[in-house]
Design an enzyme around this catalytic site. Structure first.
Site, short mmCIF file in Angstrom:
data_model
loop_
_atom_site.label_atom_id
_atom_site.label_comp_id
_atom_site.label_asym_id
_atom_site.label_seq_id
_atom_site.Cartn_x
_atom_site.Cartn_y
_atom_site.Cartn_z
N LYS A 487 0.56 -1.38 0.14
CA LYS A 487 0.14 0.01 0.00
C LYS A 487 0.91 1.35 -0.11
CE LYS A 487 -0.56 0.00 5.15
NZ LYS A 487 -1.37 0.21 6.21
N ARG A 585 -10.04 1.41 15.63
CA ARG A 585 -9.91 2.25 14.46
C ARG A 585 -10.97 1.59 13.40
NH1 ARG A 585 -4.10 2.06 11.68
NH2 ARG A 585 -4.92 0.10 11.29
N TYR A 713 15.80 31.53 2.33
CA TYR A 713 14.61 32.43 2.58
C TYR A 713 14.93 32.66 4.33
CZ TYR A 713 11.81 31.33 -1.20
OH TYR A 713 11.44 31.01 -2.64
N MET A 762 11.17 24.84 -1.83
CA MET A 762 10.13 23.77 -2.34
C MET A 762 11.04 22.67 -3.36
SD MET A 762 6.97 24.49 -5.20
CE MET A 762 5.98 25.35 -3.82
#
Length: 818
Positions: A487, A585, A713, A762
């Site tokens: 998964k 859950r 930054y 980024m």
């Protein structure tokens, strides 16, 4: 070499059952290989987690008629010829040792902790103008790999290069009997497989057993090895030939100096002094190059030949890589060598990793086969046919001459000619194996066909996946089934490629979170049963359409699924019932068990394939009592459900940590998740797992900033002295947490830690490389061996799952096998 059945019986000390009167041309241990045929002798090897006897019936159906076995499966007694031996691996090794004894040419045996494969490949390059060489393909250096390598020797070979790898005591003597080296090479002794030996001395002594009958031993002189050699004399070694960077008493003394991107080696041997140039600067490559130099000196090569050839050494790619190609193609990159034995391995890998039904092979001329060209290309044609290759593109003068041996074959005289016609070949929706000898420069073909993405890649080691799977299988009872979790895009490592490997390893189930993950796998050709653990009711129709198997965890979900099942007139469609035993859950609780039984009882639309639950504290020993209470509750609820339904579905509750910590809860199946990808919550267990994913990038730019200048930054890094800054093209859009910046995290460049400075952007991050010898374009490890995913998770106060699954899909995945 062809052998008669009667000869094989004698060599193996076997008892034969059956009357096959033909001959044997090939040896196989892999039931999945498409190269198995009536002239194959199949050795049914038995390992801790696999017994090849179970594949014999299927192999007989495919035409294989001869088997080496430790027992004959009852129902097959008269269906084939069987050679019964006590131990099939011993028999394979005995067969290889006999085959080796038929040849009297020099054989170089290599062992050590590091560098064996590179030295072997470089020696092949350096010596091939004078010798017809047989060598181990890739890293075939194990108890199984060595005999398979040696069995490829034929009458035309006149030099052998075989590596021997060991991981524990009492292994080398068997490999020595198979390789029977006349010349020995001991490469760098490092920490690999340290856990298999009591101490370094015992490790070195075990490795030296490879040379007990060799006439010459080449090694790097140091006190440890010299001391052991003086007290541990090898029976046949007449000459010890040593080299050193530090000890001037060595037979060959080497000095080194860096120049641009090269290294100048100053060689002093006896009265002779000369220089050679090699195109490397890292310590490992320099050591490996000197080892090769020692072989050339022992073979009496002149200085000019040595200088000319050493200058042309090249980086060796030791693995087959799977890459995304243009026009929805998949590339298997094996572009640095081309010999007959490694072609067979590459074709098996192609079959195991094909993502499209159409298969294409781009193949150069093949060298050093030991066969005449007529015989060689007849055998290559047989391989191409048996592996059901749809198109062959041959490149080279020789393969062009034998074009008529192949169907659907296009040939070109050289790589440049291929590129002139590249657009006409229309590569699309196919798996392409690219395999070429070094001087054909097939890496240019790979570059042309590869899908263009940015320079950050996640390398996924398929060997490590196999190793980790075997490690956890060894903890299970023989009857316990295995579900492997793929998964979340294979925990960030990639879905299909890993699923395909797991299918080859015959796991019993694959587990995905959502239906679309399972649908992607089914569309890609995965045939294993796939369980969807978190199915949404809107996906039930698609689940049925693609033969996926849903986990049902609520009455609402069950009733919704039954409505669709009834409309479609399904019969006994497999579902999996989830019980809540304390995780709270998902799952049926004890109070609604009776209603569940009422709905299921007598229902013919669905069939309960398994009953499962999930441990909340399998990795927390301090909550061991709670885990036991969950297992006890699971036993009580699942038993009640089974009795009421009068059926015996598969039961499973253990995840990765549960496999190790609660063996009493194995039931019928376990679910292996993060452990498959090399992560354990237990520090001791972690030592036995192998790293699967290595996230890599490169240095885009290097600049030096002065004191008082800032980086990134918010000016969060201010230099207090002249500082060399490297920019790496990976950032938080690729899945790197911003919290890992500002001096907390680091990357590895040329085996040194480079601290991340300033804020992670980024698409890029910056590191301090003031004390690191590096240049633009150098490789950068974001995570892998160091820093490990576990270390990053610990520092960020999270879990390894989050680090792995955060890696963006825009990061290219490259799958490889050593």
């Amino acid at each position: 070499m062809t052998l008669s059945i009667s000869n094989i019986e004698k060599i193996l000390h076997a008892k034969r059952f059956g009357d096959y009167n033909g001959s044997i041309e090939t040896i196989s241990i892999d039931s999945r290989s498409l190269q198995n045929n009536k002239n194959t002798l199949f050795f049914a090897l038995v390992g801790p987690n696999n017994d090849a006897h179970i594949y014999i019936e299927a192999l007989i159906d495919k035409g294989v008629q001869n088997f080496v076995v430790s027992h004959i499966p009852e129902q097959l007694a008269n269906k084939a010829t069987f050679f019964v031996v006590e131990n099939t691996l011993d028999a394979l090794q005995r067969y290889a040792a006999y085959h080796r004894s038929l040849f009297k040419f020099p054989v170089i045996g290599l062992t050590g902790s590091n560098g064996k494969t590179i030295v072997k490949e470089w020696l092949n390059f350096l010596l091939s103008p004078e010798f017809n060489i047989i060598r181990s393909p890739k890293s075939y250096n194990s108890q199984v790999g060595v005999p398979l390598s040696v069995l490829a020797i034929n009458e035309m070979h006149n030099l052998g290069l075989f590596e021997a790898g060991i991981s524990k005591m009492n292994e080398m003597e068997k490999l020595e009997a198979i390789i029977q080296p006349t010349i020995g090479i001991l490469t760098n002794i490092g920490s690999a497989h340290d856990e298999g030996f009591e101490d370094l001395e015992k490790k070195i002594k075990e490795k030296l057993l490879l040379f007990q009958h060799s006439k010459l031993l080449i090694y790097q002189k140091n006190k440890n090895i010299d001391l052991i050699l003086s007290s541990f004399p090898l029976l046949g070694v007449r000459v010890l030939f040593s080299w050193s960077f530090a000890d001037e008493t060595a037979d060959v003394f080497v000095s080194k100096k860096a120049m641009d991107d090269k290294t100048i080696l100053q060689i002093r041997t006896g009265k002779d002094h000369f220089e050679i140039q090699i195109p490397f600067q890292d310590e490992a490559s320099i050591e490996n190059a000197v080892t090769c130099l020692m072989v050339l000196l022992s073979f009496k090569y002149d200085q000019k030949t040595i200088q000319n050839r050493m200058e042309w050494l090249y980086p060796v790619e030791m693995r087959l890589k799977v890459k995304n190609g243009i026009n929805n193609t998949t590339l298997i990159d094996d572009s640095y060598s081309c010999d007959f034995q490694s072609l067979k391995i590459a074709l098996d890998f192609l079959e195991s990793q094909k993502q499209h039904q159409t298969k294409t092979v781009i193949l150069s001329d093949i060298f050093q086969s030991g066969l005449s060209n007529q015989e060689l290309y007849a055998k290559v044609s047989q391989l191409i046919t048996s592996n059901k290759i749809h198109r062959l593109i041959g490149i080279g003068e020789t393969i062009s001459e034998f074009k008529s041996q192949f169907t659907n074959c296009i040939t070109y005289r050289n790589t440049a000619d291929f590129f002139l016609h590249l657009k006409e070949l229309n590569f699309a929706n196919e798996t392409i194996l690219i395999k070429g000898a070094r001087h054909f420069q097939f890496e240019e073909i790979v570059a042309a066909l590869e899908e263009k993405t940015h320079e950050t890649v996640l390398e996924v080691n398929l060997n490590s996946i196999s190793h980790n799977l075997s490690f956890f299988k060894s903890k299970l009872k023989p009857t316990t089934k295995m579900m492997a979790m793929v998964k979340a895009f294979g925990y960030g490592s990639g879905g299909f490629e890993i699923a395909k490997l797991l299918e080859h390893h015959k796991v019993d189930y694959l587990g995905v979170a959502f239906a679309d993950e399972g649908i992607s796998l089914k569309n890609a050709g995965i045939t294993l049963p796939i369980m969807v653990l978190n199915p949404e009711t809107t996906s039930f129709s698609a689940i049925i359409q693609y033969n996926l198997e849903p986990e049902i965890y609520s009455l609402k979900g069950l009733n919704a699924f039954l409505q669709i099942a009834e409309k479609r007139k399904l019969k006994h469609f497999p579902i999996h019932i989830k019980l809540d035993t304390g995780m709270h859950r998902l799952g049926f609780s004890e109070e609604n068990l009776e209603e569940l039984i009422t709905v299921l009882k007598g229902n013919s639309f669905v069939s309960v394939k398994s009953i499962l639950s999930h441990l909340a504290t399998s990795d927390a020993i301090e909550h061991k009592e709670f885990a036991h209470s969950q297992i006890d509750l699971f036993e009580r609820l699942s038993s009640k459900l089974m009795i009421a339904l009068n059926s015996k579905p598969i039961r499973h509750i253990l995840n990765t940590s549960g496999i190790s910590n609660f063996p009493e809860g194995q039931y019928d199946m376990v679910r292996l998740g993060i452990g498959l990808y090399g992560i354990s919550n237990d520090a001791e267990e972690q030592k036995y797992l192998e790293n699967v994913g290595t996230l890599k990038s490169i240095i885009s730019q290097i600049r030096t900033i002065q004191a008082g200048e800032s980086v990134g930054y918010g000016r969060r890094f201010l230099a207090d002295k002249p500082t060399k800054i490297a920019t790496i093209p990976i950032g938080y859009a690729d899945g790197i947490s911003r919290h890992w910046g500002n001096g907390l995290g680091f990357v590895t460049i040329n085996k040194q830690q480079a601290t991340i400075v300033g804020s992670i952007c980024m698409d890029m991050l910056m590191v301090d490389v003031t004390k690191i010898n590096c240049k633009e374009g150098d490789s950068v490890i974001i995570f892998g061996e160091s820093p490990s995913v576990s270390l990053i998770a610990e520092q960020l106060r999270t879990i390894p799952y989050e680090i792995l699954t955060s890696i963006s899909q825009r990061v290219k995945r490259i799958f490889f096998r050593e």
